[in-house]
Each structure stands twice: as structure tokens, then as C-alpha cells.
Motif scaffolding. Structure first.
Motif, PDB file in Angstrom:
ATOM      1  N   LYS A 127       0.876  -1.154   0.090  1.00 22.00           N
ATOM      2  CA  LYS A 127      -0.020   0.110  -0.152  1.00 22.00           C
ATOM      3  C   LYS A 127       0.985   1.163   0.034  1.00 22.00           C
ATOM      4  CE  LYS A 127      -1.969  -1.132   3.949  1.00 22.00           C
ATOM      5  NZ  LYS A 127      -1.329  -2.419   4.084  1.00 22.00           N
ATOM      6  N   THR A 128       1.871   1.443   0.952  1.00 29.66           N
ATOM      7  CA  THR A 128       2.613   2.538   1.013  1.00 29.66           C
ATOM      8  C   THR A 128       3.600   2.739  -0.103  1.00 29.66           C
ATOM      9  OG1 THR A 128       2.857   2.485   3.470  1.00 29.66           O
ATOM     10  CG2 THR A 128       4.731   3.635   2.211  1.00 29.66           C
ATOM     11  N   THR A 129       3.919   1.721  -1.038  1.00 29.48           N
ATOM     12  CA  THR A 129       4.687   1.952  -2.212  1.00 29.48           C
ATOM     13  C   THR A 129       3.965   2.223  -3.274  1.00 29.48           C
ATOM     14  OG1 THR A 129       6.263   0.130  -1.311  1.00 29.48           O
ATOM     15  CG2 THR A 129       6.058   0.513  -3.890  1.00 29.48           C
ATOM     16  N   LEU A 130       2.709   1.742  -3.097  1.00 27.32           N
ATOM     17  CA  LEU A 130       1.633   1.945  -4.345  1.00 27.32           C
ATOM     18  C   LEU A 130       1.497   3.384  -4.344  1.00 27.32           C
ATOM     19  CD1 LEU A 130      -0.177   1.480  -6.632  1.00 27.32           C
ATOM     20  CD2 LEU A 130      -1.863   1.040  -5.064  1.00 27.32           C
ATOM     21  N   VAL A 131       0.998   3.874  -3.118  1.00 30.03           N
ATOM     22  CA  VAL A 131       0.445   5.311  -3.036  1.00 30.03           C
ATOM     23  C   VAL A 131       1.795   6.272  -3.240  1.00 30.03           C
ATOM     24  CG1 VAL A 131      -0.729   7.046  -1.421  1.00 30.03           C
ATOM     25  CG2 VAL A 131      -1.635   4.651  -1.612  1.00 30.03           C
ATOM     26  N   SER A 132       2.809   5.979  -2.450  1.00 36.89           N
ATOM     27  CA  SER A 132       3.789   7.036  -2.594  1.00 36.89           C
ATOM     28  C   SER A 132       4.482   7.095  -4.111  1.00 36.89           C
ATOM     29  CB  SER A 132       5.199   6.566  -1.673  1.00 36.89           C
ATOM     30  OG  SER A 132       5.727   5.197  -2.024  1.00 36.89           O
ATOM     31  N   ALA A 133       4.331   5.921  -4.882  1.00 40.74           N
ATOM     32  CA  ALA A 133       4.826   6.015  -6.262  1.00 40.74           C
ATOM     33  C   ALA A 133       3.706   6.623  -7.017  1.00 40.74           C
ATOM     34  CB  ALA A 133       4.735   4.565  -6.881  1.00 40.74           C
TER      35      ALA A 133
END
Length: 116
Positions: free
Chosen positions: A54-60
């Protein structure tokens, strides 16, 4: 300045910055397209079990939005268990918004003893 204002811990700047993306992240274009479409809504919740990216997706996605003028600019707040306090949460929320809109919430932050 009130004694309440003096007892508030400082805002930690790293909590207001997007996490660094690893060069080897898997691009998830379909999910990022869904976030693009969802940006027209007032609120979007991304939910999945721990470790699902989730964090990786949203930060990307947010990194892409911030680099592209056609998409909304994104403010970021990294929350943890210690942020489960209304005054602390809203301090971080307003401070993150000030990155985009300087001065917003200034009066609210000046009165930490009053409800937000």
C-alpha cells in the motif's frame, strides 16, 4: 504562549515526506490508473493486509502526481500508534496541507488548547 503549547512535541519533518522509492519497484499501472480516477472523489481509502504494498503504491502514485502538473498535488503524512491523538493528528494534517497551501490552518495551530 500557553503551557499546553509548550508541552506539545515538535512536528517531525520526515513524517511529512514521501518515502523514497526503490529503483526496483514493480510498476502497477492498473492500480495507479485507479488512483488517478479516484482522485476526482473527496476521499479514497486504500486497504489491504500488511505487506501488500500500500505505501509503495500510494507513494509511487503521489510522486507521479507531484511531478505532473495535470494531476492533483499530494500531501503526505506517515502515521504511527503515537499519532492516535486528535490534537497531534490535526497538527500533522494541517502542517502537511501547509506544504501545498502556505498559511492554511495557521490560526488553528496557534490555539492547540482549543478543539480543531
Amino acid at each position: 504562549m500557553s503551557s499546553e503549547a509548550l508541552s506539545l512535541p515538535p512536528v517531525l519533518a520526515p513524517k511529512l515526506h514521501l518515502p523514497r522509492l526503490r529503483p526496483s519497484i514493480v510498476q502497477r499501472e492498473a492500480l495507479q490508473a485507479r488512483l488517478d480516477a479516484a482522485s476526482e472523489r473527496r476521499l479514497t481509502v486504500v486497504s489491504a493486509p500488511a505487506g501488500y504494498g500500500k505505501t509503495t503504491l500510494v507513494s509511487a502514485w503521489a510522486t507521479h502526481c507531484n511531478a505532473c502538473q495535470a494531476l492533483p498535488v499530494v500531501a503526505w503524512i506517515a502515521l504511527d500508534d503515537g499519532d492516535n491523538d486528535p490534537i497531534r493528528f490535526w497538527r500533522y494534517f494541517i502542517t502537511a496541507c501547509q506544504e501545498l497551501y502556505p498559511g492554511v490552518g495557521r490560526a488553528t495551530l496557534a490555539c492547540p488548547g482549543k478543539s480543531v
